[in-house]
Design an enzyme around this catalytic site. Structure first.
Site, mmCIF file in Angstrom:
data_model
loop_
_atom_site.group_PDB
_atom_site.id
_atom_site.type_symbol
_atom_site.label_atom_id
_atom_site.label_comp_id
_atom_site.label_asym_id
_atom_site.label_seq_id
_atom_site.Cartn_x
_atom_site.Cartn_y
_atom_site.Cartn_z
ATOM 1 N N LYS A 46 40.157 44.395 -21.367
ATOM 2 C CA LYS A 46 39.477 43.743 -20.240
ATOM 3 C C LYS A 46 40.475 42.743 -19.681
ATOM 4 C CE LYS A 46 35.102 41.506 -19.084
ATOM 5 N NZ LYS A 46 34.723 42.433 -17.986
HETATM 6 C C1 LIG Z 1 32.149 39.868 -13.045
HETATM 7 C C2 LIG Z 1 31.693 40.747 -14.171
HETATM 8 C C3 LIG Z 1 32.551 40.648 -15.413
HETATM 9 C C4 LIG Z 1 31.993 41.376 -16.617
HETATM 10 N N1 LIG Z 1 31.971 42.800 -16.387
HETATM 11 C C5 LIG Z 1 31.783 43.623 -17.521
HETATM 12 C C6 LIG Z 1 32.185 45.062 -17.240
HETATM 13 C C7 LIG Z 1 31.464 46.110 -17.822
HETATM 14 C C8 LIG Z 1 30.278 45.851 -18.744
HETATM 15 O O1 LIG Z 1 30.744 45.349 -19.960
HETATM 16 P P1 LIG Z 1 29.804 44.441 -20.865
HETATM 17 O O2 LIG Z 1 28.490 45.164 -20.978
HETATM 18 O O3 LIG Z 1 30.521 44.343 -22.177
HETATM 19 O O4 LIG Z 1 29.661 43.128 -20.175
HETATM 20 C C9 LIG Z 1 31.846 47.422 -17.593
HETATM 21 N N2 LIG Z 1 32.901 47.706 -16.788
HETATM 22 C C10 LIG Z 1 33.609 46.730 -16.194
HETATM 23 C C11 LIG Z 1 34.774 47.091 -15.317
HETATM 24 C C12 LIG Z 1 33.281 45.367 -16.421
HETATM 25 O O5 LIG Z 1 34.007 44.383 -15.835
HETATM 26 C C13 LIG Z 1 30.587 40.860 -16.966
HETATM 27 O O6 LIG Z 1 30.495 39.730 -17.463
HETATM 28 O O7 LIG Z 1 29.611 41.602 -16.758
#
Ligand SMILES: CCC[C@H](NCc1c(COP(=O)(O)O)cnc(C)c1O)C(=O)O
Length: 307
Positions: free
Chosen positions: A161
């Site tokens: 990430k």
């Molecule tokens: C601005 C968003 C950043 C971050 N995005 C999380 C995120 C996810 C979902 O992962 P998780 O369920 O572990 O959160 C999937 N895919 C991407 C590209 C992401 O950035 C979030 O906090 O949801």
């Protein structure tokens, strides 16, 4: 329009510093070359007033994996990062908040080779309600398939990430906004459905839940993993299988998952109506929020209490 609600302290390199003092040098390596890794985590306050961070350890373990892939020497253990997060939330008296740990290469070198740049470790937290709009969880949002493809798995590894990955997401997000959508869905280089700019994706068809496999180039989402566990609980058949663009159009239900987005229903894709959030989406949303509010004993291990 700034969407950050400022609070008193930010945790930086082992200590709590006043929000305004949590600054960095303009010649920080990561600012110029995207060489940072980060997480997004939520702390929930239940209607009964109990506050818990959701899957804090899992997020900090993923942060360590991201740092390893990025060859960044992260100088704090998972336990230390978890303890720092609880300390930060309690110092700011934030019973419900969004938490942003970031590990980045700071001042020291300006060549692409990052060797010698100071590693900075920061954890910030602030109140942040619904990520995709105030009634997004209730009514869903419209999305468009982006002309930008998710980065190839051999360009930036999906398991990391990294701050660098989000130039791709920014371009897709701005394009979606330009077309009147709340969010973009990105296909991978093979043209298969990958994920949103900050979310994973699920479809429901004839009662079966499907989500693309991580090998299609998506971030291994912790919310995605949680939803697969909850689907199993609720005896909803679930598959990890590649999806095509038209699978989105003919689905009975579509929703996105993420720490920021939680479980956001999708009402239309490229102008094709999916409809109101369906029974599977609602059942998983209800179960998810029961879990994060500490109402499901079997998932207590996913919760880190804060006072
Ligand atoms: C601005 C968003 C950043 C971050 N995005 C999380 C995120 C996810 C979902 O992962 P998780 O369920 O572990 O959160 C999937 N895919 C991407 C590209 C992401 O950035 C979030 O906090 O949801």
């Amino acid at each position: 329009m700034a969407d950050i609600i400022e609070v008193d302290y930010i945790w930086k390199n082992g200590e709590l510093v006043p929000w305004a003092d949590a600054t960095t040098h303009v010649l920080s390596h990561s600012l110029h070359y995207g060489s940072g890794v980060f997480e997004g985590i939520r702390c929930y306050k239940s209607p009964e007033g109990k506050s818990n961070v959701f899957r804090l350890r899992d997020h900090m373990e993923r942060l360590h994996r991201s740092a390893k892939i990025a060859c960044i020497d992260l100088p704090y253990t998972v336990d230390e990062l978890c303890d720092a997060t609880v300390e930060l939330i309690e110092a700011n008296n934030l019973p419900a908040c969004y938490i942003r740990p970031i590990v980045y290469r700071g001042y020291g070198v300006m060549g692409v080779d990052p060797t010698g740049a100071k590693v900075e470790v920061v954890i910030a937290a602030w109140p942040w309600d619904s990520y995709l709009g105030e009634d997004a969880l209730e009514n869903g949002v419209s999305v468009g398939v982006s002309s930008w493809r998710q980065r190839s798995i051999n360009a930036i590894p999906p398991a990391v990430k990294s701050t660098a990955s989000y130039m791709n997401s920014i371009l897709a997000k701005l394009e979606a906004k330009e077309h009147g959508y709340a969010e973009a869905i990105m296909l991978n280089e093979a043209g298969l459905v990958c994920e949103g700019t900050g979310e994973n994706l699920f479809v429901v068809r004839d009662g079966v839940l499907s989500t693309p496999p991580t090998s299609d180039g998506l971030l291994e989402g912790i919310t995605r993993d949680s939803v697969l566990c909850l689907a199993d609980d609720l005896e909803i058949p679930a598959l990890e299988e590649s999806l095509t663009r038209s699978d989105l159009y003919i689905a009975d239900e579509v929703f996105m998952t993420g720490s920021a987005a939680e479980l956001t229903p999708i009402g239309s894709v490229d102008g094709r109506a999916i409809g109101k959030p369906g029974p599977v989406t609602r059942a998983l949303q209800d179960r998810f929020f029961d879990v994060v509010y500490g109402k499901v004993e079997e998932y207590a291990e996913w919760l880190t209490p804060v006072t």
